[in-house]
Design an enzyme around this catalytic site. Structure first.
Site, mmCIF file in Angstrom:
data_model
loop_
_atom_site.group_PDB
_atom_site.id
_atom_site.type_symbol
_atom_site.label_atom_id
_atom_site.label_comp_id
_atom_site.label_asym_id
_atom_site.label_seq_id
_atom_site.Cartn_x
_atom_site.Cartn_y
_atom_site.Cartn_z
ATOM 1 N N ASP A 85 103.467 5.745 98.198
ATOM 2 C CA ASP A 85 102.054 6.108 98.111
ATOM 3 C C ASP A 85 101.214 5.095 98.893
ATOM 4 O OD1 ASP A 85 99.436 7.026 96.759
ATOM 5 O OD2 ASP A 85 100.936 8.263 95.762
ATOM 6 N N HIS A 129 94.887 5.314 94.652
ATOM 7 C CA HIS A 129 95.726 6.480 94.379
ATOM 8 C C HIS A 129 97.111 6.079 93.879
ATOM 9 C CE1 HIS A 129 98.145 10.091 95.403
ATOM 10 N NE2 HIS A 129 97.005 10.768 95.269
ATOM 11 N N ASN A 223 96.665 20.801 96.392
ATOM 12 C CA ASN A 223 95.401 21.002 95.680
ATOM 13 C C ASN A 223 94.473 22.005 96.356
ATOM 14 O OD1 ASN A 223 96.162 18.942 93.823
ATOM 15 N ND2 ASN A 223 95.477 17.394 95.293
ATOM 16 N N SER A 288 98.688 15.281 92.387
ATOM 17 C CA SER A 288 99.196 13.924 92.567
ATOM 18 C C SER A 288 99.423 13.230 91.234
ATOM 19 C CB SER A 288 98.222 13.095 93.408
ATOM 20 O OG SER A 288 98.284 13.443 94.761
#
Length: 583
Positions: A85, A129, A223, A288
């Site tokens: 990530d 994130h 998304n 996520s």
């Protein structure tokens, strides 16, 4: 003592003994001298919840049955989970103790963006994130600060995305392979793209590599709210995860569609923020953050049974998921919402997992079926075998019985499609501790590909090196053919200049043509017709030239191509090497 007195004494002693025995069964008949026990009172009690201050707002943990699962296991630090990530703020007090540490250099992962060994999540936008993903998986539970994570396991941080959440597929593929090479058993990919690719990519090859090393790969479905999964979630070796909201329905932003594996909470998820303050948390949303719930559930299963393979792990998660709508599989929720409690319970009951079998085979080839009888270790498997047939539900044939124990692998070899059959149905049965268990029915179909091509396909599909070599050779052939044709076309339109005088080349004799008709003209006297070698004569010259016979080309005669200089037979109409026409 007289006999009469002796009998009275005996009767009295017997009466006393009977009364003593009866008194033992009568409440309150205890000896008065016995001390009364001290009663402990006024001690503190608490609910069986973690003392993390923000746990009460972590609805996602309740949704996946995590609190019940913690009664079986909280997790094990020997299970390594990689977060590929934006990095992880690994000094956050609510996760630092659960960070994986490289035994060689003491680092907590790698940074493929800056090219160093410090995978810190630096984000000027304040989203953090990767830190949020890691917090859902493994924030420290019951430590009096922050939130509770799904599993108390070790988090390996591998930074492949920049502060804005953007990155290259090359960095991601390198990060996946790093995680696989350093022992990660679950790799979380809360990333993706909606692009479509016509062939294998570096990410796909990296995922296949990690899968071959035993890692389970989870990825966010996307998304966009569309019916197509993002990439790499749509790849076959990836557990794709969609999002549900607090009502239990699919979140409006979540992608869905064919190939979806599971769903998990993904809206208003409370998780860690990038800070050294133990109570630094914030809300995030998206697939996520549904993906790490599945990752955490898988980590709990591995903590309870480290022998589970990635395919067995995936099967347990699918079979124990809770379907919000109907039964079985659908494209809105996949196999359902992941449930860690159900999954751990499944490990306490014998069940059969079919590890490998071909979905299609050529009509003449033989194939194997491999399966495992899972459940509590050491239980006796007195019989397990494959039953099969050519009609669904009517499986009248069986392979030889095998014996063993639970958590062992079994293989039935030499199966093939019956002559003239286009489909074979089978399932595996097992008798464990006297109880019969069976797998779901599986299907093997006949391939329409010729046998030799099917064998070639199986060879390429089973070996990435062979596949890569085949692709290179095929690309070379495809690139060579157009260039060859283009070269011939250029030679056809552009007449090459000869390197030698025309007399150097052997030329075929011209074909005879009829002489032109003589027309009366005052300029006839100025014409110079060919003369015939003969004695002088006063007779007038003939009106036309007689035909001259063409000499045949001698056998074995050669001539040189004016384009490439190759010597060819004199009677060739074109050069066999470069294609230049001679006539």
């Amino acid at each position: 003592m007289s006999a009469r007195m002796s009998a009275l004494v005996r009767r009295f002693a017997a009466t006393i003994a009977v009364l003593a025995i009866a008194g033992a069964f009568v409440p309150g008949a205890a000896v008065v001298a016995t001390a009364k026990p001290t009663v402990i009172t006024n001690f503190p009690l608490h609910t069986e919840f973690p003392n993390d201050p923000f746990y009460v707002d972590e609805w996602g943990l309740q949704s996946i049955g995590a609190p019940n699962a913690w009664g079986v296991t909280l997790g094990n630090s020997s299970v390594v989970v990689a977060v590929v990530d934006t990095g992880v703020w690994w000094t956050h007090p609510d996760i630092q103790a659960n960070m994986w540490t490289d035994p060689i250099d003491g680092t907590h992962g790698h940074d493929y963006v800056d090219g160093d060994s410090n995978p810190m999540d630096i984000d000027p936008n304040g989203i953090y994130h990767g830190t949020g993903v890691a917090g859902v998986i493994a924030a420290i539970t019951d430590n009096g600060q922050g939130i509770a994570g799904t599993a108390q396991v070790s988090v390996m941080a591998v930074r492949a995305l920049g502060p804005n959440g953007q990155g290259s597929s090359f960095n991601v593929s390198q990060a996946i392979m790093y995680a696989a090479d350093h022992g990660a058993k679950v790799i979380n990919l809360s990333l993706g793209t909606n692009q479509t690719f016509g062939g294998p990519t570096d990410i796909e090859l990296a995922i296949n590599y990690a899968w071959s090393k035993g890692a389970l790969i989870t990825a966010a479905a996307g998304n966009s709210g569309t019916g197509t999964l993002d990439y790499p979630a749509r790849l076959p070796n990836v557990v794709s995860v969609a999002a549900i909201d607090e009502t239990g329905s699919r979140a409006s932003f979540s992608n869905f569609g064919p190939g979806l594996s599971l769903s998990a909470p993904g809206d208003r998820i409370l998780t860690l923020d990038g800070s050294n303050n133990g109570n630094a948390v914030h809300y995030l949303r998206g697939t996520s953050f549904s993906t790490p719930f599945v990752t955490g559930a898988a980590a709990l299963l591995l903590s309870e049974d480290p022998s589970l393979t990635n395919s067995e792990l995936w099967d347990v998660l699918n079979r124990t998921a809770v379907q919000p709508v109907g039964n079985g599989y659908n494209t809105n929720y996949g196999w359902g919402v992941v449930n860690a409690w159900n999954a751990l319970n499944a490990l306490n009951t014998p069940f059969i997992y079919v590890n490998s079998f071909p979905s299609s085979v050529s009509s003449s080839s033989k194939f194997d079926v491999t399966w495992s009888v899972l459940g509590p270790a050491g239980m006796a498997v007195t019989d397990t075998h494959v039953v099969w047939g050519t009609m669904s539900g009517r499986l009248g044939n069986s392979t030889p019985a095998q014996t063993g124990q639970t958590r062992q692998s079994y293989t039935a070899s030499g199966l093939s499609l019956p002559s003239g059959a286009g489909t074979l149905y089978f399932k595996v049965v097992a008798t464990v501790n006297g109880n019969l268990y069976e797998s779901q029915e599986k299907v093997v179909t006949a391939s329409s590909v010729p046998d030799f091509l099917f064998v070639l396909y199986q060879l390429l599909a089973s070996n990435l090196l062979y596949l890569a070599l085949f692709i290179l050779v095929l690309a070379g052939v495809v690139a060579f053919i157009p260039q060859r044709r283009a070269a011939r076309a250029r030679r056809a339109v552009a007449r090459p200049q000869t390197m030698y005088p025309s007399t150097y080349y052997v030329q075929a004799a011209p074909q005879p043509q009829p002489p032109p008709a003589q027309q009366p003209s005052p300029m006839a006297a100025a014409q110079y017709p060919p003369r015939v070698a003969s004695p002088p004569s006063s007779a007038p010259a003939p009106a036309s030239t007689p035909s001259v016979p063409i000499a045949p080309i001698a056998p074995g005669a050669k001539k040189r191509c004016p384009s490439c200089g190759t010597m060819v037979n004199a009677d060739n109409m074109f050069c066999f090497f470069c294609g230049h026409p001679f006539r």
